[in-house]
Design an enzyme around this catalytic site. Sequence first.
Site, PDB file in Angstrom:
ATOM      1  N   LYS A 115       0.093   2.316   0.222  1.00 35.52           N
ATOM      2  CA  LYS A 115      -1.040   2.791  -0.558  1.00 35.52           C
ATOM      3  C   LYS A 115      -2.320   2.176  -0.005  1.00 35.52           C
ATOM      4  O   LYS A 115      -2.343   0.994   0.358  1.00 35.52           O
ATOM      5  CB  LYS A 115      -0.815   2.396  -2.023  1.00 35.52           C
ATOM      6  CG  LYS A 115      -1.839   2.916  -3.014  1.00 35.52           C
ATOM      7  CD  LYS A 115      -1.428   2.508  -4.422  1.00 35.52           C
ATOM      8  CE  LYS A 115      -2.419   2.928  -5.486  1.00 35.52           C
ATOM      9  NZ  LYS A 115      -1.983   2.539  -6.841  1.00 35.52           N
TER      10      LYS A 115
ATOM     11  N   SER B 147      -1.848   5.943 -10.129  1.00 36.27           N
ATOM     12  CA  SER B 147      -2.729   6.111  -8.991  1.00 36.27           C
ATOM     13  C   SER B 147      -1.994   6.049  -7.648  1.00 36.27           C
ATOM     14  O   SER B 147      -2.603   6.298  -6.611  1.00 36.27           O
ATOM     15  CB  SER B 147      -3.804   5.015  -9.020  1.00 36.27           C
ATOM     16  OG  SER B 147      -3.226   3.715  -8.862  1.00 36.27           O
TER      17      SER B 147
ATOM     18  N   SER C 280       0.996   3.218 -12.870  1.00 36.64           N
ATOM     19  CA  SER C 280       0.592   3.808 -11.595  1.00 36.64           C
ATOM     20  C   SER C 280       1.655   3.801 -10.514  1.00 36.64           C
ATOM     21  O   SER C 280       1.435   4.356  -9.442  1.00 36.64           O
ATOM     22  CB  SER C 280      -0.673   3.112 -11.073  1.00 36.64           C
ATOM     23  OG  SER C 280      -1.793   3.515 -11.824  1.00 36.64           O
TER      24      SER C 280
END
Length: 535
Positions: free
Chosen positions: A126, A206, A230
Amino acid sequence: MKKRSLAALTAILVVVPLVAAAPGQRAWAAESGPGDAARPAESTLVGGVDLDTVTIPELQARMDRGSLSSLRLTLAYLRRIKAVDPRINAVLRTSPTALRQAAASDLRHRLGKSRGPLDGIPVLLKDNVNTRDMPTTAGSLALAGKAPDSDADLVGKLRAAGAVILGKTNLSEWANFRAARPTSGWSAVGGQTNNPYVLDRNPCGSSSGSAAALAASLAQVAIGTETDGSIVCPAGMNGVVGLKPSLGVVGQSGVVPISAEQDTAGPMARNVIDTALTLSVLGGRDTVRSDGAPRLTDAAGRPGSLRGKRIGLWRLPSLGAEVDALMTRTAGRLTDAGAEVVEVSMPYQERLAELEFPALLSEFHRDIDAYLPTREGPQDLAELIEFNRTHPREQTCFAGQELFEQALAAPPTTDPEYRAMRAELTDLSRRSIDEVMAAHGLDAIASPANPPAWTTDCVRGDNDVIPSSTPAAVAGYPSLSVPAGFVGELPVGLLLMAGDRQDAELLSLGAAVEHRLDAWRAPRYLPSTPSGTSR
């Protein structure tokens, strides 16, 4: 087993930089097998394995035998990223050194010096995880300049384990902690990530790019981060596995923060065993407990029996009748396998909802002001707010930065009122899990990880009131999402949570649940969902 000579392997290391920048047809030919040249770029088949379903132990066995190389595996994933990712927009960039990393792993395998289960395995990160050789942006143009000076702690552990750092994934900008009505999966740097199952649906946030990339088989494993939901929501909504570890198991140094009291990075994969093996590297130890817990490397490798396991079902009917019906079917299947499923309610949830957000505002102001001076660009939250006001590209999906503005005005973390809030949050969240598990003699608590994915809409923002992740997130306890089934074409995950440092036990139980439900299926990249499965 025939071994290549050291000279031949050294030659690979010399040749690889020539193809690393452009993993196209010529690069693929360097390690192609019979029939590979005729196979379409979208194929998930490489070296006799199906990327959709292969596990890390199976890949390692083939690399040890010499029937598959990390270079060939990495090229296959790079080829799929080039062919498939334009549909979902999950991968921001690939590493210019990925093929050299893979060739170095092949050399270690042939010399009998493999560094463990992740050696040669392609991993996506990420893009809020610092990497010294690639930009780390948190999705924001404010951080889109020079790369960080050093790797995050977890990246150092992945590199030391021989993992191939394949690239960076898109995310909800600033991990969805900027606007009051954000659109998950969107960032000014990367644009909008789509759900691979139905492309006009949302991937949840996210860690949206990490989950979508895994669903599309663009890497073997990925790293996500979570403050509250997330990891586990994107995992559920994209039909993959995601673990939010116990707080502190994975080092957070070098990860763009929201709150040190809740933030953690965690592994995501298409199966539980790969998730467990990745955690064993991220955590730096083979176990996260010392009192007889199963080893992480064994926790998911041999799915145990569900017989005699007691699981509390927290239904959450607010997520819709179709999800509730799926939970009923899931409970039935677990019961048929010998588990005892009892319905439970979780206490203190309204109070947790009242307190969590105000506490996070204070913590974000403290922690982002500590992180920003380590990077070029805005040096504190006030400068970051001004940056967003003066850069129109930061406003192309949604213009709001209400959370930034509220955090700027929030009381400091030295304030007695804040300290009382966080103390109450910690106490109530842990009691909400501990008391329910003790009262019913549970091995875990289960709930839906997500509703069916909503239609992505920048104007409306997310439709994401999903309370299941909050107890474990605030408590710092582990939670694990595994595929439970589908509502129409849209995946729904089963969220499992347990007590502090019970990561290995949770993964072991998750492997048994995964084996029983057998709910995974590959995405079809539908442009829209058929009528009757809307949300």
